[in-house]
Design an enzyme around this catalytic site. Structure first.
Site, mmCIF file in Angstrom:
data_model
loop_
_atom_site.group_PDB
_atom_site.id
_atom_site.type_symbol
_atom_site.label_atom_id
_atom_site.label_comp_id
_atom_site.label_asym_id
_atom_site.label_seq_id
_atom_site.Cartn_x
_atom_site.Cartn_y
_atom_site.Cartn_z
ATOM 1 N N GLY A 46 4.250 -2.504 4.700
ATOM 2 C CA GLY A 46 5.297 -3.094 3.876
ATOM 3 C C GLY A 46 6.646 -2.846 4.503
ATOM 4 O O GLY A 46 6.817 -1.923 5.304
ATOM 5 N N GLN A 51 15.583 -1.789 4.845
ATOM 6 C CA GLN A 51 15.065 -1.008 5.968
ATOM 7 C C GLN A 51 15.474 -1.588 7.319
ATOM 8 O O GLN A 51 15.324 -0.923 8.342
ATOM 9 C CB GLN A 51 13.545 -0.891 5.900
ATOM 10 C CG GLN A 51 13.073 -0.018 4.757
ATOM 11 C CD GLN A 51 11.573 0.078 4.761
ATOM 12 O OE1 GLN A 51 10.885 -0.749 4.180
ATOM 13 N NE2 GLN A 51 11.067 1.104 5.449
ATOM 14 N N CYS A 90 6.534 6.177 5.347
ATOM 15 C CA CYS A 90 7.584 5.166 5.361
ATOM 16 C C CYS A 90 8.067 4.967 6.786
ATOM 17 O O CYS A 90 8.290 5.939 7.503
ATOM 18 C CB CYS A 90 8.739 5.606 4.457
ATOM 19 S SG CYS A 90 10.078 4.419 4.345
ATOM 20 N N LEU A 91 8.238 3.708 7.165
ATOM 21 C CA LEU A 91 8.726 3.407 8.505
ATOM 22 C C LEU A 91 10.139 3.934 8.723
ATOM 23 O O LEU A 91 10.538 4.159 9.863
ATOM 24 C CB LEU A 91 8.687 1.891 8.746
ATOM 25 C CG LEU A 91 7.290 1.261 8.734
ATOM 26 C CD1 LEU A 91 7.389 -0.255 8.824
ATOM 27 C CD2 LEU A 91 6.432 1.815 9.858
ATOM 28 N N HIS A 132 6.469 0.963 -3.748
ATOM 29 C CA HIS A 132 7.222 1.624 -2.681
ATOM 30 C C HIS A 132 8.332 0.702 -2.173
ATOM 31 O O HIS A 132 9.482 1.122 -2.025
ATOM 32 C CB HIS A 132 6.259 2.005 -1.549
ATOM 33 C CG HIS A 132 6.903 2.667 -0.387
ATOM 34 N ND1 HIS A 132 6.784 4.007 -0.131
ATOM 35 C CD2 HIS A 132 7.676 2.164 0.621
ATOM 36 C CE1 HIS A 132 7.444 4.313 0.974
ATOM 37 N NE2 HIS A 132 8.005 3.211 1.445
ATOM 38 N N GLU A 133 7.996 -0.565 -1.917
ATOM 39 C CA GLU A 133 8.990 -1.500 -1.374
ATOM 40 C C GLU A 133 10.052 -1.850 -2.413
ATOM 41 O O GLU A 133 11.236 -1.966 -2.078
ATOM 42 C CB GLU A 133 8.315 -2.760 -0.831
ATOM 43 C CG GLU A 133 7.337 -2.521 0.308
ATOM 44 C CD GLU A 133 7.864 -1.624 1.423
ATOM 45 O OE1 GLU A 133 9.083 -1.652 1.730
ATOM 46 O OE2 GLU A 133 7.058 -0.867 2.000
ATOM 47 N N HIS A 136 12.640 0.731 -2.507
ATOM 48 C CA HIS A 136 13.632 0.569 -1.435
ATOM 49 C C HIS A 136 14.776 -0.342 -1.881
ATOM 50 O O HIS A 136 15.934 -0.110 -1.529
ATOM 51 C CB HIS A 136 13.002 -0.029 -0.173
ATOM 52 C CG HIS A 136 12.408 0.978 0.750
ATOM 53 N ND1 HIS A 136 13.150 1.963 1.366
ATOM 54 C CD2 HIS A 136 11.137 1.139 1.187
ATOM 55 C CE1 HIS A 136 12.362 2.687 2.141
ATOM 56 N NE2 HIS A 136 11.128 2.214 2.043
#
Length: 158
Positions: A46, A51, A90-91, A132-133, A136
């Site tokens: 995701g 991000q 997480c990226l 999660h997204e 963000h």
């Protein structure tokens, strides 16, 4: 399409609330395409626009199931059910994972790249990825809501 640079903690953009999208045009389509390419290149499941430094309410998700790539603009949770505690990474926070309590099942509503409203029901890992997204988009990182945060053991490449 282009691979974008993924912003990493402690960049302040990750803690800001993203703005709703009102223009559904070629710029949005390019953003969605670039986000998907960036997510796949980074081997993520995701990615949210903040991000990559863009404060717009746009996410892409692909957890490797039959749904494939899911694009959602202006997503919102409209119904939730149950709980699940599980690991997340997480990226934007490489090297760390955390155990995060999430809803087990959700109904999420948003728009597609053309502005058409749609919704879907997601469970288990897909529900976790959506939550999660969406976090963000609200400036919330998993590390601030995790019950436990821990380092990921390094996998040295030979």
């Amino acid at each position: 399409m282009a691979i974008r640079i993924i912003v990493q903690e402690p960049d302040p953009v990750l803690h800001e609330v993203a703005k709703p999208v009102s223009k559904f045009n070629a710029n949005l389509h390019k953003l969605l395409d670039d986000m998907a390419e960036t997510m796949y290149h980074a081997e993520g499941v995701g990615l949210a626009a903040p991000q990559i430094g863009i404060l717009k309410r746009v996410i892409v998700v692909d957890v490797g199931d039959d749904n494939g790539l899911i694009e959602m603009v202006n997503p919102e949770l409209v119904e939730t059910e149950g709980e699940q505690l599980g690991p997340e990474g997480c990226l934007s926070i490489p090297g760390l994972n955390g155990d995060v309590l999430r809803h087990q099942k959700i109904r999420v509503r948003g728009q597609d790249r053309h502005g058409e409203t749609w919704e879907m029901i997601a469970e288990d890992f897909l529900a976790r990825a959506f939550q999660h997204e969406i976090d963000h988009l609200n400036g919330v990182l998993f590390t601030s809501i995790a019950e436990r945060v821990y380092e990921i053991p390094r996998q040295d490449k030979e």
